[in-house]
Design a protein around this motif. Structure first.
Motif, PDB file in Angstrom:
ATOM      1  N   ILE A   1       0.832  -1.208   0.000  1.00 51.31           N
ATOM      2  CA  ILE A   1       0.000   0.000   0.000  1.00 51.31           C
ATOM      3  C   ILE A   1       0.865   1.255   0.000  1.00 51.31           C
ATOM      4  O   ILE A   1       0.573   2.233  -0.699  1.00 51.31           O
ATOM      5  CB  ILE A   1      -0.961  -0.020   1.205  1.00 51.31           C
ATOM      6  N   VAL A   2       1.960   1.240   0.761  1.00 51.59           N
ATOM      7  CA  VAL A   2       2.881   2.386   0.774  1.00 51.59           C
ATOM      8  C   VAL A   2       3.416   2.649  -0.635  1.00 51.59           C
ATOM      9  O   VAL A   2       3.476   3.797  -1.097  1.00 51.59           O
ATOM     10  CB  VAL A   2       4.054   2.142   1.754  1.00 51.59           C
ATOM     11  N   ALA A   3       3.793   1.589  -1.332  1.00 55.41           N
ATOM     12  CA  ALA A   3       4.306   1.741  -2.704  1.00 55.41           C
ATOM     13  C   ALA A   3       3.254   2.337  -3.630  1.00 55.41           C
ATOM     14  O   ALA A   3       3.553   3.204  -4.468  1.00 55.41           O
ATOM     15  CB  ALA A   3       4.776   0.390  -3.230  1.00 55.41           C
ATOM     16  N   LEU A   4       2.019   1.918  -3.466  1.00 52.06           N
ATOM     17  CA  LEU A   4       0.934   2.441  -4.302  1.00 52.06           C
ATOM     18  C   LEU A   4       0.626   3.896  -3.963  1.00 52.06           C
ATOM     19  O   LEU A   4       0.343   4.706  -4.856  1.00 52.06           O
ATOM     20  CB  LEU A   4      -0.314   1.564  -4.141  1.00 52.06           C
ATOM     21  N   ILE A   5       0.687   4.233  -2.673  1.00 50.66           N
ATOM     22  CA  ILE A   5       0.492   5.628  -2.262  1.00 50.66           C
ATOM     23  C   ILE A   5       1.588   6.503  -2.863  1.00 50.66           C
ATOM     24  O   ILE A   5       1.338   7.576  -3.411  1.00 50.66           O
ATOM     25  CB  ILE A   5       0.482   5.754  -0.722  1.00 50.66           C
TER      26      ILE A   5
ATOM     27  N   VAL B   1      10.911   6.356   2.294  1.00 51.28           N
ATOM     28  CA  VAL B   1      12.155   6.407   1.503  1.00 51.28           C
ATOM     29  C   VAL B   1      13.374   6.323   2.426  1.00 51.28           C
ATOM     30  O   VAL B   1      14.324   5.586   2.157  1.00 51.28           O
ATOM     31  CB  VAL B   1      12.198   7.698   0.656  1.00 51.28           C
ATOM     32  N   LYS B   2      13.335   7.080   3.532  1.00 52.95           N
ATOM     33  CA  LYS B   2      14.454   7.085   4.475  1.00 52.95           C
ATOM     34  C   LYS B   2      14.705   5.703   5.058  1.00 52.95           C
ATOM     35  O   LYS B   2      15.848   5.283   5.243  1.00 52.95           O
ATOM     36  CB  LYS B   2      14.160   8.074   5.615  1.00 52.95           C
ATOM     37  N   ARG B   3      13.623   4.970   5.309  1.00 53.72           N
ATOM     38  CA  ARG B   3      13.763   3.634   5.897  1.00 53.72           C
ATOM     39  C   ARG B   3      13.846   2.539   4.843  1.00 53.72           C
ATOM     40  O   ARG B   3      13.818   1.348   5.162  1.00 53.72           O
ATOM     41  CB  ARG B   3      12.570   3.346   6.830  1.00 53.72           C
ATOM     42  N   GLU B   4      13.943   2.962   3.576  1.00 54.57           N
ATOM     43  CA  GLU B   4      14.098   2.040   2.451  1.00 54.57           C
ATOM     44  C   GLU B   4      12.952   1.027   2.390  1.00 54.57           C
ATOM     45  O   GLU B   4      13.146  -0.163   2.111  1.00 54.57           O
ATOM     46  CB  GLU B   4      15.453   1.309   2.529  1.00 54.57           C
ATOM     47  N   LEU B   5      11.752   1.532   2.671  1.00 57.53           N
ATOM     48  CA  LEU B   5      10.560   0.678   2.582  1.00 57.53           C
ATOM     49  C   LEU B   5       9.994   0.674   1.164  1.00 57.53           C
ATOM     50  O   LEU B   5       9.196  -0.184   0.809  1.00 57.53           O
ATOM     51  CB  LEU B   5       9.485   1.169   3.566  1.00 57.53           C
TER      52      LEU B   5
END
Length: 212
Positions: free
Chosen positions: A159-163, A207-211
């Protein structure tokens, strides 16, 4: 009957620091300065025939680094208490020396009476850390715990990637064959886990946590 003084050796390559520390120790009835040195070699030569109870050790000497010198002190005199007295306040430097076995770490900015207190603590067998060092280690611990405890599920990462790709809740729901209600719940959980307030902060933190 006079009280037995605890013997202290001091190592620092800055004469003004050395003089100030020795004056402080000499003002205390509990201590006797048995040696003052500006290099690690001078200290090691001294330890061949002398055994102070505690060494206040600057770890940035011109001839040897702090950890190597500490190892040599241990080899020569395993019973001596070693207390770092340094300007280096980087967590990595503090942790390296403590993990190596020193009995404490004091920053040179520490107030005089706190320095005396730390020396006494170390001589009593307790880990002696100046207040600023304690704060540094606590901040480091919080940072590590924060990094370690944030865990997103595979679905949440999806979901994070889609957001991040600019999809709305309705679009994400359609893509994942889930209800908008379910996606909204996931979004709330993700915001809470990452401790952010909006989509822009969410993407930056991810992005900072490379998620993503």
């Amino acid at each position: 009957m006079s009280e037995t003084k605890r013997t202290v050796a001091v190592v620092d390559d800055h004469p003004i620091v050395l003089d100030g520390l020795i004056n402080l120790l000499n003002s205390e009835k509990a201590f006797k300065v048995s040696g003052r040195f500006t290099t690690g070699r001078q200290l090691l030569d001294f330890l061949q025939d002398n055994q102070p109870e505690i060494i206040l050790l600057d770890i940035a000497l011109p001839d040897i680094n702090g950890m190597d010198l500490f190892d040599k002190i241990r080899a020569l005199s395993p019973g001596i208490v070693v207390l770092v007295f340094s300007n280096h306040n980087e967590p990595s430097a503090v942790l390296r020396m403590l993990e190596g076995g020193v009995q404490g770490y004091i920053l040179k900015s520490t107030p005089p009476q706190e320095i005396i207190h730390c020396i006494k603590e170390a001589l009593e067998g307790r880990l002696a850390l100046s207040g600023e060092v304690q704060s540094i280690l606590e901040a480091q611990k919080r940072q590590v715990l924060t990094t370690q405890t944030i865990r997103l599920s595979a679905r949440e990462k999806e979901i994070v990637a889609l957001i991040a790709a600019g999809n709305t809740t309705a679009q994400i729901a359609k893509t994942l064959f889930l209800s908008k209600f379910t996606i909204e719940n996931h979004r709330k959980n993700i915001l809470q886990k990452l401790q952010v307030k909006n989509v822009a902060e969410l993407i930056a933190e991810a992005v900072k946590r490379e998620l993503i």
